[in-house]
Design a protein around this motif. Structure first.
Motif, mmCIF file in Angstrom:
data_model
loop_
_atom_site.group_PDB
_atom_site.id
_atom_site.type_symbol
_atom_site.label_atom_id
_atom_site.label_comp_id
_atom_site.label_asym_id
_atom_site.label_seq_id
_atom_site.Cartn_x
_atom_site.Cartn_y
_atom_site.Cartn_z
ATOM 1 N N HIS A 239 0.847 -1.183 0.000
ATOM 2 C CA HIS A 239 0.000 0.000 0.000
ATOM 3 C C HIS A 239 0.892 1.246 0.000
ATOM 4 O O HIS A 239 1.842 1.321 0.773
ATOM 5 C CB HIS A 239 -0.898 0.007 1.243
ATOM 6 C CG HIS A 239 -1.730 1.237 1.374
ATOM 7 N ND1 HIS A 239 -2.905 1.404 0.689
ATOM 8 C CD2 HIS A 239 -1.539 2.361 2.099
ATOM 9 C CE1 HIS A 239 -3.413 2.591 0.990
ATOM 10 N NE2 HIS A 239 -2.600 3.178 1.846
ATOM 11 N N VAL A 240 0.592 2.197 -0.869
ATOM 12 C CA VAL A 240 1.327 3.464 -0.858
ATOM 13 C C VAL A 240 0.807 4.264 0.328
ATOM 14 O O VAL A 240 -0.352 4.700 0.354
ATOM 15 C CB VAL A 240 1.146 4.245 -2.174
ATOM 16 C CG1 VAL A 240 1.792 5.616 -2.065
ATOM 17 C CG2 VAL A 240 1.752 3.468 -3.342
ATOM 18 N N ALA A 241 1.659 4.448 1.325
ATOM 19 C CA ALA A 241 1.264 5.105 2.560
ATOM 20 C C ALA A 241 1.457 6.615 2.506
ATOM 21 O O ALA A 241 0.767 7.359 3.201
ATOM 22 C CB ALA A 241 2.057 4.523 3.718
ATOM 23 N N TRP A 242 2.396 7.070 1.703
ATOM 24 C CA TRP A 242 2.674 8.503 1.586
ATOM 25 C C TRP A 242 3.475 8.723 0.318
ATOM 26 O O TRP A 242 4.257 7.870 -0.090
ATOM 27 C CB TRP A 242 3.467 9.007 2.795
ATOM 28 C CG TRP A 242 3.833 10.452 2.702
ATOM 29 C CD1 TRP A 242 3.089 11.515 3.115
ATOM 30 C CD2 TRP A 242 5.027 11.014 2.136
ATOM 31 N NE1 TRP A 242 3.734 12.691 2.838
ATOM 32 C CE2 TRP A 242 4.936 12.398 2.228
ATOM 33 C CE3 TRP A 242 6.153 10.460 1.546
ATOM 34 C CZ2 TRP A 242 5.929 13.245 1.776
ATOM 35 C CZ3 TRP A 242 7.139 11.312 1.088
ATOM 36 C CH2 TRP A 242 7.031 12.689 1.215
ATOM 37 N N ARG A 243 3.278 9.896 -0.299
ATOM 38 C CA ARG A 243 4.113 10.283 -1.435
ATOM 39 C C ARG A 243 4.147 11.796 -1.531
ATOM 40 O O ARG A 243 3.216 12.484 -1.128
ATOM 41 C CB ARG A 243 3.635 9.655 -2.736
ATOM 42 C CG ARG A 243 2.260 10.058 -3.142
ATOM 43 C CD ARG A 243 1.776 9.248 -4.330
ATOM 44 N NE ARG A 243 0.443 9.716 -4.676
ATOM 45 C CZ ARG A 243 -0.038 9.784 -5.882
ATOM 46 N NH1 ARG A 243 0.683 9.392 -6.911
ATOM 47 N NH2 ARG A 243 -1.249 10.216 -6.113
ATOM 48 N N GLY A 244 5.265 12.312 -2.040
ATOM 49 C CA GLY A 244 5.426 13.750 -2.197
ATOM 50 C C GLY A 244 6.623 14.051 -3.077
ATOM 51 O O GLY A 244 7.439 13.184 -3.366
ATOM 52 N N ASP A 245 6.715 15.303 -3.492
ATOM 53 C CA ASP A 245 7.851 15.725 -4.314
ATOM 54 C C ASP A 245 8.985 16.305 -3.485
ATOM 55 O O ASP A 245 10.064 16.563 -4.011
ATOM 56 C CB ASP A 245 7.398 16.734 -5.375
ATOM 57 C CG ASP A 245 6.652 16.054 -6.516
ATOM 58 O OD1 ASP A 245 7.013 14.919 -6.874
ATOM 59 O OD2 ASP A 245 5.712 16.663 -7.047
ATOM 60 N N THR A 246 8.723 16.510 -2.198
ATOM 61 C CA THR A 246 9.751 16.967 -1.264
ATOM 62 C C THR A 246 9.561 16.188 0.031
ATOM 63 O O THR A 246 8.465 15.676 0.294
ATOM 64 C CB THR A 246 9.640 18.481 -0.970
ATOM 65 O OG1 THR A 246 8.356 18.748 -0.412
ATOM 66 C CG2 THR A 246 9.853 19.305 -2.237
ATOM 67 N N PRO A 247 10.596 16.085 0.839
ATOM 68 C CA PRO A 247 10.433 15.405 2.125
ATOM 69 C C PRO A 247 9.367 16.113 2.960
ATOM 70 O O PRO A 247 9.175 17.330 2.841
ATOM 71 C CB PRO A 247 11.816 15.528 2.770
ATOM 72 C CG PRO A 247 12.754 15.696 1.612
ATOM 73 C CD PRO A 247 11.977 16.500 0.601
ATOM 74 N N PRO A 248 8.668 15.377 3.812
ATOM 75 C CA PRO A 248 7.607 15.994 4.608
ATOM 76 C C PRO A 248 8.157 17.011 5.600
ATOM 77 O O PRO A 248 9.236 16.833 6.154
ATOM 78 C CB PRO A 248 6.964 14.812 5.325
ATOM 79 C CG PRO A 248 8.018 13.760 5.346
ATOM 80 C CD PRO A 248 8.822 13.963 4.099
ATOM 81 N N GLY A 249 7.390 18.058 5.832
ATOM 82 C CA GLY A 249 7.787 19.076 6.793
ATOM 83 C C GLY A 249 7.767 18.561 8.221
ATOM 84 O O GLY A 249 8.527 19.021 9.065
ATOM 85 N N ASP A 250 6.879 17.619 8.499
ATOM 86 C CA ASP A 250 6.761 17.020 9.829
ATOM 87 C C ASP A 250 6.861 15.500 9.687
ATOM 88 O O ASP A 250 5.851 14.801 9.643
ATOM 89 C CB ASP A 250 5.435 17.418 10.471
ATOM 90 C CG ASP A 250 5.314 16.974 11.919
ATOM 91 O OD1 ASP A 250 6.160 16.178 12.385
ATOM 92 O OD2 ASP A 250 4.364 17.418 12.590
ATOM 93 N N PRO A 251 8.086 14.996 9.595
ATOM 94 C CA PRO A 251 8.252 13.559 9.346
ATOM 95 C C PRO A 251 7.681 12.668 10.444
ATOM 96 O O PRO A 251 7.181 11.582 10.148
ATOM 97 C CB PRO A 251 9.759 13.375 9.188
ATOM 98 C CG PRO A 251 10.377 14.590 9.764
ATOM 99 C CD PRO A 251 9.375 15.681 9.670
ATOM 100 N N LEU A 252 7.714 13.100 11.704
ATOM 101 C CA LEU A 252 7.131 12.282 12.770
ATOM 102 C C LEU A 252 5.621 12.120 12.560
ATOM 103 O O LEU A 252 5.065 11.052 12.791
ATOM 104 C CB LEU A 252 7.408 12.886 14.142
ATOM 105 C CG LEU A 252 8.786 12.592 14.734
ATOM 106 C CD1 LEU A 252 8.994 13.380 16.020
ATOM 107 C CD2 LEU A 252 8.970 11.112 14.981
ATOM 108 N N HIS A 253 4.962 13.182 12.120
ATOM 109 C CA HIS A 253 3.526 13.115 11.844
ATOM 110 C C HIS A 253 3.243 12.094 10.739
ATOM 111 O O HIS A 253 2.316 11.292 10.853
ATOM 112 C CB HIS A 253 2.989 14.491 11.461
ATOM 113 C CG HIS A 253 1.546 14.485 11.097
ATOM 114 N ND1 HIS A 253 0.549 14.394 12.032
ATOM 115 C CD2 HIS A 253 0.935 14.536 9.893
ATOM 116 C CE1 HIS A 253 -0.625 14.382 11.418
ATOM 117 N NE2 HIS A 253 -0.423 14.482 10.122
ATOM 118 N N VAL A 254 4.050 12.112 9.696
ATOM 119 C CA VAL A 254 3.871 11.168 8.593
ATOM 120 C C VAL A 254 4.064 9.733 9.087
ATOM 121 O O VAL A 254 3.245 8.850 8.801
ATOM 122 C CB VAL A 254 4.826 11.488 7.423
ATOM 123 C CG1 VAL A 254 4.831 10.372 6.390
ATOM 124 C CG2 VAL A 254 4.445 12.809 6.784
#
Length: 72
Positions: free
Chosen positions: A48-63
């Motif tokens: 399952h694709v859990a997350w995707r983006g074109d830049t690293p997340p601003g709040d990685p712990l939240h992700v």
């Protein structure tokens, strides 16, 4: 999966902090990148694709917390 050169250190550290195994796999294939439509993709073991983006997340712990089903 990392389809472009982005520093994902913070995301890897957030996963480690929460005890979530996370391997970074560099893929340099334009066709594969087109399928996922983003430069960075986190895929769970069940594919399952859990997350995707074109830049690293601003709040990685939240992700990471969202991926592991933790709610604050």
């Amino acid at each position: 999966m990392r389809f472009a050169d982005h520093d994902v250190t913070a995301l890897v550290e957030a996963a480690a902090e929460r005890g979530v195994p996370l391997d970074v796999v560099d893929v340099r294939d334009a066709r594969a990148r087109a399928l996922y439509e983003r430069d960075l993709v986190v895929v769970r073991p069940d594919q399952h694709v859990a997350w995707r983006g074109d830049t690293p997340p601003g709040d990685p712990l939240h992700v990471i917390d969202r991926i592991r089903g933790a709610h604050h």
